[in-house]
Structure formats: C-alpha cells, structure tokens
Design a protein around this motif. Sequence first.
Motif, short mmCIF file in Angstrom:
data_model
loop_
_atom_site.label_atom_id
_atom_site.label_comp_id
_atom_site.label_asym_id
_atom_site.label_seq_id
_atom_site.Cartn_x
_atom_site.Cartn_y
_atom_site.Cartn_z
N ILE A 60 0.86 -1.15 -0.03
CA ILE A 60 0.12 0.11 0.04
C ILE A 60 0.87 1.23 -0.01
CG2 ILE A 60 -1.65 1.35 1.34
CD1 ILE A 60 -2.83 -1.05 -0.29
N SER A 61 1.89 1.29 0.71
CA SER A 61 2.85 2.46 0.69
C SER A 61 3.54 2.65 -0.56
CB SER A 61 4.03 2.09 1.82
OG SER A 61 4.71 3.12 1.83
N LEU A 62 3.70 1.60 -1.28
CA LEU A 62 4.17 1.72 -2.62
C LEU A 62 3.40 2.34 -3.76
CD1 LEU A 62 6.41 -1.58 -3.05
CD2 LEU A 62 7.48 0.69 -2.96
N ILE A 63 2.05 2.01 -3.50
CA ILE A 63 1.07 2.48 -4.51
C ILE A 63 0.31 3.80 -4.00
CG2 ILE A 63 1.13 0.23 -5.60
CD1 ILE A 63 -1.65 -0.25 -4.29
N ARG A 64 0.58 4.08 -2.81
CA ARG A 64 -0.45 5.04 -2.19
C ARG A 64 -0.77 6.07 -3.13
NH1 ARG A 64 4.55 6.24 -0.05
NH2 ARG A 64 5.01 8.09 0.42
N ASN A 65 0.15 6.65 -3.90
CA ASN A 65 0.22 8.00 -4.67
C ASN A 65 -0.95 7.65 -5.81
OD1 ASN A 65 1.55 9.61 -2.64
ND2 ASN A 65 3.52 8.91 -3.78
N THR A 66 -0.90 6.52 -6.23
CA THR A 66 -1.71 6.18 -7.24
C THR A 66 -3.27 5.65 -6.92
OG1 THR A 66 -0.86 3.91 -7.44
CG2 THR A 66 0.36 5.48 -8.34
N ILE A 67 -3.49 5.51 -5.72
CA ILE A 67 -4.79 4.93 -5.43
C ILE A 67 -5.69 6.20 -5.22
CG2 ILE A 67 -6.12 3.75 -3.59
CD1 ILE A 67 -3.57 2.43 -2.58
N PRO A 68 -6.86 5.99 -5.79
CA PRO A 68 -7.86 7.18 -6.05
C PRO A 68 -8.37 7.27 -4.40
CG PRO A 68 -8.13 5.79 -7.99
CD PRO A 68 -7.28 5.29 -6.90
N ILE A 74 -11.07 -0.28 -0.68
CA ILE A 74 -11.50 -1.52 -1.45
C ILE A 74 -10.29 -1.88 -2.01
CG2 ILE A 74 -12.30 -2.28 -3.68
CD1 ILE A 74 -14.51 0.03 -3.56
N VAL A 75 -9.03 -1.03 -2.51
CA VAL A 75 -7.81 -1.51 -2.77
C VAL A 75 -7.18 -2.26 -1.56
CG1 VAL A 75 -5.55 -0.68 -3.54
CG2 VAL A 75 -7.58 0.30 -4.62
N GLN A 76 -7.06 -1.66 -0.43
CA GLN A 76 -6.45 -2.17 0.71
C GLN A 76 -7.03 -3.53 1.00
OE1 GLN A 76 -7.26 0.60 3.98
NE2 GLN A 76 -6.04 2.34 2.70
N LEU A 77 -8.39 -3.57 0.97
CA LEU A 77 -9.13 -5.08 1.05
C LEU A 77 -8.58 -6.13 0.07
CD1 LEU A 77 -12.61 -3.91 2.11
CD2 LEU A 77 -10.88 -5.21 3.70
N VAL A 78 -8.38 -5.58 -1.21
CA VAL A 78 -7.95 -6.55 -2.24
C VAL A 78 -6.73 -6.97 -1.95
CG1 VAL A 78 -7.37 -6.68 -4.73
CG2 VAL A 78 -9.49 -5.63 -3.88
N VAL A 79 -5.71 -6.05 -1.50
CA VAL A 79 -4.17 -6.54 -1.35
C VAL A 79 -4.10 -7.26 0.03
CG1 VAL A 79 -2.00 -5.52 -0.43
CG2 VAL A 79 -3.31 -4.41 -2.19
#
Length: 207
Positions: A60-68, A74-79
């Motif tokens: 999540i830290s790596l992709i945090r700037n690209t997550i709307p 939802i993205v966090q739950l998927v990961v």
Amino acid sequence: MSLFSQKNKEVFTAPLNLDNPIVAQVLGICSALAVTSQLEPAIVMGLSVTVITAFSNVIISLIRNTIPSRIRIIVQLVVVAALVTIVSMFLKAYAYDVSVQLSVYVGLIITNCILMGRLEAFAMMNGPWESFLDGIGNGLGYAWILVVVGFIRELFGSASLLGHKIAFLDQYDFFHNGMMTMPAMALIILGCVIWAHRAVNDRRENK
C-alpha cells in the motif's frame, strides 16, 4: 533518512510495548480470545498476522500515490485478501492441523482492525521501509500477547505445551483446569495481562 534512525526504531518498538495494539489500543481482541486455547495456533496466528501486516503495509505504501481516494479502502482490502489467501494456502499445505484449529480465523484476518488501521493510519502516509517496520512491530506486538495467553491456557488447562505433555505437571489436577479452555477464561487472562502491562508502564513513568 537512515534505515535505522531513531524515528524508525520508535516505529518498530512502540507497538511492542507502550503502543501495543491489544493491551494499549484494545484492538484485535476477538481473535486473541478465539485462537489461544493452545500455544501452537496462537503462535501461527501471530506470525500470520505479522507477515500479512508487514507486506500489505509495504504494498500500500508503494502504490499510495496512485490510489484514488474514493476506492482506497477497497484497494486495501484486495491487497490484504490476496495476502491472506496466500498465507491460508501455505498453512493448508505445510501446517494442515494448525490451519484446521484456526478454522475461519485466518480468513477473518482480512477484517482485522489492527491491520486495516495500520494501512489507513500509517502506510498511506509513509514510505515502504517505515511501513514495513510498522507492520512488523504491530504484528509482533499482537503476536506476543497471543503467545502469553496461549501459554498460560495450555499449561494450566492440559499440563502441556505445543501439544506435548509435561510429565511432572501432568500428575497434578491443578494443571488440568477445564475452565482454562473456555473463552471466558481467555478474556480474564487477557484482562490480567492488560492490567499488568499498564501497571508496570505507569510505575516506570512515575519514577
């Protein structure tokens, strides 16, 4: 910033004691009560949560700037769900008996408030290394409480540890206390651990 700066050390060590997710923040109580009737599942559950928290924090830290912002949960739950699935499959392949004992509680790591809280409160605002340390610290902080409760319940409930009978204790009825295997006793022991933890730390602060 140094990988082992004072700030990073505090990120790692705070959840182990003063900011422990169970005894200080009172999070993750349900699983702490459910999987601690024996020591082995308590250890496995603690390690599973540690691995999942650490790596989900990093991802999540790596992709945090690209997550709307609107779909970040939802993205966090998927990961988390992907990592939980991997861990669950690993346990079924290499520790099947323990995975049976843990039952649905491995799957419920997806909704563990410790894990989701760290993703939202820390990983979304910090770099991968700091997030990794935070995940490891919170996971181990959660794990050692489970180990303590599991150790006490198995020792006094069946005079055994990790499923192995302790011969010199097995002869005493005191170490065959059926109440120790009941969920209510887990709550009482956990309450005593929380009391002891806070009493010790309050005494240190007052010195």
